[in-house]
Design a protein around this motif. Sequence first.
Motif, PDB file in Angstrom:
ATOM      1  N   ASN A  27       0.848  -1.207   0.000  1.00 16.23           N
ATOM      2  CA  ASN A  27       0.000   0.000   0.000  1.00 16.23           C
ATOM      3  C   ASN A  27       0.874   1.244   0.000  1.00 16.23           C
ATOM      4  OD1 ASN A  27      -0.244   1.428   2.981  1.00 16.23           O
ATOM      5  ND2 ASN A  27       0.413  -0.710   3.108  1.00 16.23           N
TER       6      ASN A  27
ATOM      7  N   GLY B 264       1.710   4.111   1.806  1.00 14.47           N
ATOM      8  CA  GLY B 264       1.582   4.675   3.150  1.00 14.47           C
ATOM      9  C   GLY B 264       2.238   6.028   3.330  1.00 14.47           C
ATOM     10  N   GLY B 265       3.094   6.430   2.388  1.00 15.93           N
ATOM     11  CA  GLY B 265       3.820   7.702   2.564  1.00 15.93           C
ATOM     12  C   GLY B 265       4.714   7.662   3.792  1.00 15.93           C
TER      13      GLY B 265
ATOM     14  N   SER C 210       7.429   7.625  -2.557  1.00 17.20           N
ATOM     15  CA  SER C 210       6.586   7.252  -1.406  1.00 17.20           C
ATOM     16  C   SER C 210       5.780   8.454  -0.947  1.00 17.20           C
ATOM     17  CB  SER C 210       7.469   6.705  -0.275  1.00 17.20           C
ATOM     18  OG  SER C 210       6.889   6.873   0.988  1.00 17.20           O
TER      19      SER C 210
ATOM     20  N   SER D 129       6.940  -3.325   3.080  1.00 15.81           N
ATOM     21  CA  SER D 129       8.248  -2.847   2.622  1.00 15.81           C
ATOM     22  C   SER D 129       9.317  -3.937   2.557  1.00 15.81           C
ATOM     23  CB  SER D 129       8.732  -1.705   3.516  1.00 15.81           C
ATOM     24  OG  SER D 129       8.693  -2.094   4.873  1.00 15.81           O
TER      25      SER D 129
ATOM     26  N   TRP E 149      11.410  -5.185  -0.668  1.00 18.48           N
ATOM     27  CA  TRP E 149      12.655  -4.651  -1.237  1.00 18.48           C
ATOM     28  C   TRP E 149      13.839  -5.353  -0.587  1.00 18.48           C
ATOM     29  CZ3 TRP E 149       8.846  -0.758   0.215  1.00 18.48           C
ATOM     30  CH2 TRP E 149       8.036  -0.418  -0.877  1.00 18.48           C
TER      31      TRP E 149
ATOM     32  N   ALA F 278      16.792  -5.829  -1.472  1.00 22.21           N
ATOM     33  CA  ALA F 278      18.125  -5.196  -1.491  1.00 22.21           C
ATOM     34  C   ALA F 278      18.421  -4.608  -0.120  1.00 22.21           C
ATOM     35  CB  ALA F 278      18.190  -4.103  -2.548  1.00 22.21           C
TER      36      ALA F 278
ATOM     37  N   ARG G   8      10.275   0.066   8.679  1.00 18.85           N
ATOM     38  CA  ARG G   8      11.282  -0.868   8.194  1.00 18.85           C
ATOM     39  C   ARG G   8      12.066  -1.489   9.358  1.00 18.85           C
ATOM     40  NH1 ARG G   8      13.286  -0.732   2.372  1.00 18.85           N
ATOM     41  NH2 ARG G   8      12.955  -2.875   3.008  1.00 18.85           N
TER      42      ARG G   8
ATOM     43  N   ALA H 175      21.653  -2.279  -0.444  1.00 16.22           N
ATOM     44  CA  ALA H 175      21.332  -1.077  -1.218  1.00 16.22           C
ATOM     45  C   ALA H 175      22.471  -0.064  -1.176  1.00 16.22           C
ATOM     46  CB  ALA H 175      20.056  -0.430  -0.688  1.00 16.22           C
TER      47      ALA H 175
ATOM     48  N   ARG I  30      20.626   7.258   5.763  1.00 16.22           N
ATOM     49  CA  ARG I  30      20.230   6.029   6.462  1.00 16.22           C
ATOM     50  C   ARG I  30      21.357   5.041   6.733  1.00 16.22           C
ATOM     51  NH1 ARG I  30      14.753   3.677   3.767  1.00 16.22           N
ATOM     52  NH2 ARG I  30      13.814   5.575   2.928  1.00 16.22           N
TER      53      ARG I  30
ATOM     54  N   HIS J 212      18.975   5.771  -0.883  1.00 19.27           N
ATOM     55  CA  HIS J 212      19.958   4.686  -0.870  1.00 19.27           C
ATOM     56  C   HIS J 212      20.919   4.929  -2.034  1.00 19.27           C
ATOM     57  CE1 HIS J 212      16.639   1.993   1.002  1.00 19.27           C
ATOM     58  NE2 HIS J 212      17.486   2.329   1.944  1.00 19.27           N
TER      59      HIS J 212
ATOM     60  N   ASP K  78      21.853   2.860  -4.158  1.00 15.68           N
ATOM     61  CA  ASP K  78      21.459   2.145  -5.381  1.00 15.68           C
ATOM     62  C   ASP K  78      20.421   2.902  -6.206  1.00 15.68           C
ATOM     63  OD1 ASP K  78      19.088   1.632  -4.039  1.00 15.68           O
ATOM     64  OD2 ASP K  78      19.304  -0.543  -4.001  1.00 15.68           O
ATOM     65  N   VAL K  79      20.080   4.113  -5.772  1.00 13.72           N
ATOM     66  CA  VAL K  79      19.222   4.967  -6.597  1.00 13.72           C
ATOM     67  C   VAL K  79      20.091   5.794  -7.575  1.00 13.72           C
ATOM     68  CG1 VAL K  79      17.513   6.848  -6.498  1.00 13.72           C
ATOM     69  CG2 VAL K  79      17.422   5.007  -4.816  1.00 13.72           C
TER      70      VAL K  79
ATOM     71  N   GLY L 201       8.899   3.889  -4.543  1.00 18.77           N
ATOM     72  CA  GLY L 201      10.337   4.124  -4.579  1.00 18.77           C
ATOM     73  C   GLY L 201      11.177   2.865  -4.673  1.00 18.77           C
TER      74      GLY L 201
HETATM   75  O1  SUG Z   1      12.814   2.125   2.244  1.00 19.10           O
HETATM   76  N1  SUG Z   1       9.868   2.489   0.387  1.00 19.10           N
HETATM   77  C1  SUG Z   1      11.176   1.879   0.540  1.00 19.10           C
HETATM   78  C2  SUG Z   1      11.816   1.713  -0.809  1.00 19.10           C
HETATM   79  C3  SUG Z   1      13.074   0.892  -0.720  1.00 19.10           C
HETATM   80  C4  SUG Z   1      13.867   0.921  -1.956  1.00 19.10           C
HETATM   81  N2  SUG Z   1      15.017   0.112  -1.812  1.00 19.10           N
HETATM   82  C5  SUG Z   1      16.221   0.363  -2.389  1.00 19.10           C
HETATM   83  N3  SUG Z   1      16.511   1.537  -2.901  1.00 19.10           N
HETATM   84  N4  SUG Z   1      17.103  -0.553  -2.349  1.00 19.10           N
HETATM   85  C6  SUG Z   1      12.045   2.713   1.471  1.00 19.10           C
HETATM   86  O2  SUG Z   1      11.948   3.946   1.421  1.00 19.10           O
HETATM   87  C7  SUG Z   1       7.687   3.198   1.173  1.00 19.10           C
HETATM   88  C8  SUG Z   1       6.554   2.581   1.937  1.00 19.10           C
HETATM   89  C9  SUG Z   1       5.341   3.453   2.003  1.00 19.10           C
HETATM   90  O3  SUG Z   1       5.457   4.681   1.974  1.00 19.10           O
HETATM   91  O4  SUG Z   1       4.230   2.864   2.141  1.00 19.10           O
HETATM   92  C10 SUG Z   1       8.989   2.484   1.407  1.00 19.10           C
HETATM   93  O5  SUG Z   1       9.221   1.950   2.467  1.00 19.10           O
END
Ligand code: SUG
Length: 440
Positions: A18, A20-21, A29, A105, A108, A110, A139, A178, A211, A247, A249-250, A363
């Motif tokens: 979902n 969730g922001g 996000s 979440s 993901w 990675a 997370r 990541a 992070r 991260h 890896d973006v 994201g």
């Molecule tokens: O941690 N998005 C994850 C996306 C992770 C991407 N992973 C890598 N780049 N490897 C994060 O920000 C959004 C969930 C939400 O808003 O509902 C979220 O957790």
Amino acid sequence: MSNATEVNFDGLIGPTHNYGGLSDGNLASASNAGDVSNPREAALQGLEKMRAMMHAGLIQGVLPSLPRPSFDLLISAGFTGTDAQIIEAAANKAPAILKAAYSASNMWTANAATVSPSADTGDGRLHLTTANLSTMLHRSIEHTDTTATLQAVFADENRFAVHPALPMHSAFADEGAANHVRLCREHGAAGVELFVYGRDNAVASTNFPARQTLLASQSVARGHGLTEGRTVMALQAAAAIDAGAFHNDVVCVGARDALFFHELAFENTEDTLDSLKRAGEGLFELKPVMVSQADVPIEDAIRSYLFNSQLLQMPGEDRLVLVAPLETQETKSTRRFCDGMVSGNGPIGRVQYVDVRQSMRNGGGPACLRLRVVMTEAEREAAHQGVFLDDDRINALQNVVRGTYRDRLAPADLADPDLANECLTAREALLKVLDLSDLA
Ligand code: SUG
């Protein structure tokens, strides 16, 4: 060790996917927060990506989604009673906590762990350290179940070492693979491991959260018994984090001897490349592919997720293949860059576009959805077999998804106590397909 191959373990997208922001600093996000999501479509998209990689001749694995909602989190927040009472009270009194407890979440992978293949480690075992993901509440609740999953898949202690997450403190903030890149001549040969951190322990110079700390990266490298001379620590550019690269890896992906990255990825690009070249001396010749800000503005790189692609050695192809999200094809500057790149003679010879839009809207691109694990043949045989995919297993997983996942999920649906029961049914059926019912 030439029989070693890279296995990609994708996260199975769970039934509570979902918008969730929940992730400050993750622009997708934030901008899709509150939209209606499509969990069934999301999981099917993920499984089709896995199928495409498998049909290309790669070994494809999968890791199950974690139990959601996290009743541990809800109980820690003081809610008591039956499951339905807990959910109802949380929906009324602490909807943000309920959202975190329901987050999918963990798709993901990675971010599940940092992995060092046996060719790099002191004791010759394959090491995995679960990421604590301590920066974001939703997370931070992943690591215990992730460790249990990894222990079930990589159970043979003669070959594998699964380390639990680092301490849950900001000084040890760790987001796993990541922020980690491994470079080598071929997968089974000794390599250089690049750890990219966003802040030096407590000090943050970014507006958005950084992070990963240097201390966390160093701790993982020590725990894995990596050779110092073959390990590089590099600072991620504050400008990249503040542009939305939460991260590394973006803005960067590497495979074998190629490092594909944006000009603004590292705080000091020249130093980072010099260190990598020095660390790789005698092992491989680094092939950097830097994308300039003039060719692809960082905003486009982040919107399109050009770098959040899988960079793969496909059987029968002499150059690497970039498996990029459709959004990269749809963004003018990145499309143009990719077309130019493949017609040149650099290390990346082809770009393949995949549809992971549901994940992208939170994201998470193709690279977020997979954990790379370089494994020798003996290690593949020693691992749990139920997580390796073939068409039958993918079909079986898709059938469960079609039968148990909702088509649509709006934020208000998280208050529906039936959802928790549906999640349980889905999880049990999925674990059965993977022969992992002990995790239920
Ligand atoms: O941690 N998005 C994850 C996306 C992770 C991407 N992973 C890598 N780049 N490897 C994060 O920000 C959004 C969930 C939400 O808003 O509902 C979220 O957790």
